[in-house]
Design an enzyme around this catalytic site. Structure first.
Site, PDB file in Angstrom:
ATOM      1  N   GLN A  37     -35.940 -38.837 -24.009  1.00 55.63           N
ATOM      2  CA  GLN A  37     -36.932 -37.734 -24.007  1.00 55.63           C
ATOM      3  C   GLN A  37     -36.693 -36.800 -22.833  1.00 55.63           C
ATOM      4  OE1 GLN A  37     -40.898 -40.059 -25.330  1.00 55.63           O
ATOM      5  NE2 GLN A  37     -39.660 -41.168 -23.842  1.00 55.63           N
ATOM      6  N   ASP A  92     -46.297 -44.953 -18.338  1.00 55.97           N
ATOM      7  CA  ASP A  92     -46.835 -44.386 -17.086  1.00 55.97           C
ATOM      8  C   ASP A  92     -47.595 -45.438 -16.271  1.00 55.97           C
ATOM      9  OD1 ASP A  92     -48.753 -43.191 -19.559  1.00 55.97           O
ATOM     10  OD2 ASP A  92     -49.784 -44.286 -17.984  1.00 55.97           O
ATOM     11  N   ASP A 162     -49.917 -47.548 -27.039  1.00 54.37           N
ATOM     12  CA  ASP A 162     -50.138 -46.395 -26.156  1.00 54.37           C
ATOM     13  C   ASP A 162     -48.916 -45.497 -26.261  1.00 54.37           C
ATOM     14  OD1 ASP A 162     -50.169 -45.992 -22.514  1.00 54.37           O
ATOM     15  OD2 ASP A 162     -50.737 -44.625 -24.140  1.00 54.37           O
ATOM     16  N   CYS A 163     -48.777 -44.859 -27.416  1.00 50.61           N
ATOM     17  CA  CYS A 163     -47.507 -44.174 -27.703  1.00 50.61           C
ATOM     18  C   CYS A 163     -47.681 -42.665 -27.644  1.00 50.61           C
ATOM     19  CB  CYS A 163     -47.029 -44.580 -29.096  1.00 50.61           C
ATOM     20  SG  CYS A 163     -48.218 -44.190 -30.356  1.00 50.61           S
TER      21      CYS A 163
HETATM   22  N1  SAM Z   1     -51.438 -41.166 -23.259  1.00 51.19           N
HETATM   23  C1  SAM Z   1     -50.313 -40.655 -24.014  1.00 51.19           C
HETATM   24  C2  SAM Z   1     -50.764 -40.118 -25.342  1.00 51.19           C
HETATM   25  O1  SAM Z   1     -51.913 -40.338 -25.710  1.00 51.19           O
HETATM   26  O2  SAM Z   1     -49.955 -39.437 -25.989  1.00 51.19           O
HETATM   27  C3  SAM Z   1     -49.258 -41.718 -24.142  1.00 51.19           C
HETATM   28  C4  SAM Z   1     -48.605 -41.924 -22.825  1.00 51.19           C
HETATM   29  S1  SAM Z   1     -47.302 -43.074 -22.678  1.00 51.19           S
HETATM   30  C5  SAM Z   1     -46.393 -42.230 -21.483  1.00 51.19           C
HETATM   31  C6  SAM Z   1     -46.351 -42.891 -24.169  1.00 51.19           C
HETATM   32  C7  SAM Z   1     -45.131 -43.779 -24.072  1.00 51.19           C
HETATM   33  O3  SAM Z   1     -44.682 -44.161 -25.369  1.00 51.19           O
HETATM   34  C8  SAM Z   1     -43.911 -43.124 -23.403  1.00 51.19           C
HETATM   35  O4  SAM Z   1     -43.613 -43.821 -22.222  1.00 51.19           O
HETATM   36  C9  SAM Z   1     -42.795 -43.242 -24.438  1.00 51.19           C
HETATM   37  O5  SAM Z   1     -41.532 -43.466 -23.853  1.00 51.19           O
HETATM   38  C10 SAM Z   1     -43.283 -44.425 -25.242  1.00 51.19           C
HETATM   39  N2  SAM Z   1     -42.696 -44.525 -26.593  1.00 51.19           N
HETATM   40  C11 SAM Z   1     -42.491 -43.538 -27.489  1.00 51.19           C
HETATM   41  N3  SAM Z   1     -41.954 -44.035 -28.620  1.00 51.19           N
HETATM   42  C12 SAM Z   1     -41.825 -45.386 -28.430  1.00 51.19           C
HETATM   43  C13 SAM Z   1     -41.338 -46.455 -29.237  1.00 51.19           C
HETATM   44  N4  SAM Z   1     -40.876 -46.217 -30.490  1.00 51.19           N
HETATM   45  N5  SAM Z   1     -41.366 -47.710 -28.740  1.00 51.19           N
HETATM   46  C14 SAM Z   1     -41.849 -47.944 -27.479  1.00 51.19           C
HETATM   47  N6  SAM Z   1     -42.310 -46.971 -26.651  1.00 51.19           N
HETATM   48  C15 SAM Z   1     -42.299 -45.707 -27.137  1.00 51.19           C
END
Ligand code: SAM
Length: 291
Positions: A37, A92, A162-163
Site C-alpha cells: 500500500q 496501527d 479491523d481492515c
Molecule cells: N480504522 C481503519 C478503518 O476503519 O478503515 C482500519 C485501520 S487498520 C490500519 C487497517 C489495516 O488492515 C491496515 O494495516 C492494512 O494493512 C490491513 N489489511 C488490509 N487488507 C488486509 C488483509 N487482506 N489481511 C490482513 N490485513 C489487511
C-alpha cells in the site's frame, strides 16, 4: 491525492467523486510505498497525527479511541468470558491496545498483511499501540487474513476485523471465503465484528456483508458509532454470532462486567453499548429488502 497551495499542502480524501473531506498537512512525517500500500503519516492541527493508506484516511490520533473502544469493548463485554482474541488487520496498534486492557484475555493474535504498517505506525503513531506490541499475550502474524482464517488450527472466542475498505488488499476481507474462514476458527459461542463502512455512503457494503455473513452465522446485525474522521455519518460495525442474546444484554449485566474489567474509557459505556445496536430505518429497510 494532494496539491500544494500557497500556505500549506492540502490533502484531499475523495472516497466519493463528488463528496469528500480535506486535511491541511502541517508536516509530512513519513511516506512509504510498502509492498502492499501507499502509506502516509502527517500532522494536522485539528486531528493530530493522521495515517492514510492508498489515499484513504485510516486513523487519526484525535478520534481513534471511539472506533477502537467500540470494536473491542462491545464484543468482549458482550461475550463475558473471552480468552483468545484474533485481530485481522489493525496494523496501527489501536485495536491491540484496547484488547490488552481486558486482563481476562489470555492470548491475542493479530494477522496483518503489511509489516510496513506495523513498523511505521509503531514509530510514528506510538500513542496508538501505547506499548501493547510488547504485551506477552500478543502474537503478530504477517499474512493475508483470508489465508489465515482458512488455514489456522487455532480457535478464537472473538474475531475483530479491523481492515481497510474493500479496495486493494482489504477487498478479500469482505468475501464469503473470509467470513466462512472466520466461522471456521471461531468458537460456537464466539463473536465476530468488522468495520463495515459509513452506511449512509457505503450502504451496499453493509447489505453485502449481511447477506454473506448470514450464510455462516445465525444472528447477523450491526452496531454503530459516529467517528468524525469517517465522514458521512455513523460507521456500522458488522456483528455475527450464533447467539442473539449477546445483542440483548441488560444494562445491569453490562455495568457489572464493565466495572469488573476495571477499564476506564473515553467513549464506551454500557448505555452507549446498548444504544449502539439501534440502527437507522433506511438501513433496516435495505437489509429487509435484501431478504
Ligand atoms: N480504522 C481503519 C478503518 O476503519 O478503515 C482500519 C485501520 S487498520 C490500519 C487497517 C489495516 O488492515 C491496515 O494495516 C492494512 O494493512 C490491513 N489489511 C488490509 N487488507 C488486509 C488483509 N487482506 N489481511 C490482513 N490485513 C489487511
Amino acid at each position: 491525492m494532494s496539491q500544494k497551495v500557497s500556505r500549506k499542502e492540502i490533502w484531499y480524501e475523495t472516497l466519493h467523486s463528488s463528496f469528500g473531506q480535506y486535511f491541511t498537512v502541517d508536516q509530512e512525517l513519513y511516506r512509504e510505498k510498502t509492498a502492499h500500500q501507499d502509506l502516509v503519516i502527517f500532522e494536522n492541527a485539528a486531528l493530530g497525527r493522521v495515517m492514510a493508506l492508498d489515499g484513504v484516511v485510516q486513523t487519526t490520533e484525535r478520534d481513534e479511541f471511539i472506533y477502537h473502544e467500540m470494536m473491542t469493548h462491545v464484543p468482549l463485554l458482550a461475550h463475558g468470558n473471552a480468552r483468545r482474541v484474533l485481530i485481522i488487520g489493525g496494523g496501527d496498534g489501536g485495536m491491540l491496545r484496547e484488547v490488552c486492557r481486558h486482563k481476562t484475555v489470555e492470548q491475542i493474535t493479530m494477522v496483518e498483511i503489511d509489516a510496513g504498517v506495523v513498523e511505521f505506525c509503531r514509530q510514528y503513531l506510538p500513542n496508538h499501540n501505547a506499548g501493547s506490541y510488547d504485551d506477552s499475550r500478543f502474537k503478530l502474524v504477517i499474512d493475508d487474513g483470508v489465508n489465515f482464517v482458512n488455514q489456522t488450527d487455532e480457535i478464537y472466542d472473538v474475531i475483530i476485523s479491523d481492515c481497510t475498505d474493500p479496495i486493494g488488499p482489504g477487498e478479500s476481507l469482505f468475501t464469503s471465503d473470509f467470513y466462512a474462514g472466520c466461522a471456521r476458527c471461531l468458537q460456537p459461542e464466539g463473536i465476530f465484528v468488522a468495520q463495515n463502512g459509513v452506511c449512509f455512503l457505503q450502504q451496499d457494503e453493509a447489505v453485502n456483508s449481511h447477506q454473506k455473513l448470514s450464510h455462516y452465522f445465525q444472528d447477523v446485525s450491526f452496531y454503530q458509532a459516529a467517528i468524525p474522521t469517517y465522514y458521512g455519518g455513523i460507521m456500522t460495525f458488522a456483528w455475527a454470532t450464533n447467539n442473539s442474546a449477546y445483542r440483548q444484554l441488560d444494562n445491569a449485566t453490562l455495568q457489572a462486567r464493565f466495572a469488573a474489567s476495571g477499564i476506564t474509557s473515553r467513549y464506551y459505556n454500557p448505555a452507549i453499548h446498548q444504544g449502539s445496536f439501534a440502527l437507522p430505518q433506511y438501513l433496516l429497510n435495505a437489509l429487509s429488502a435484501q431478504g
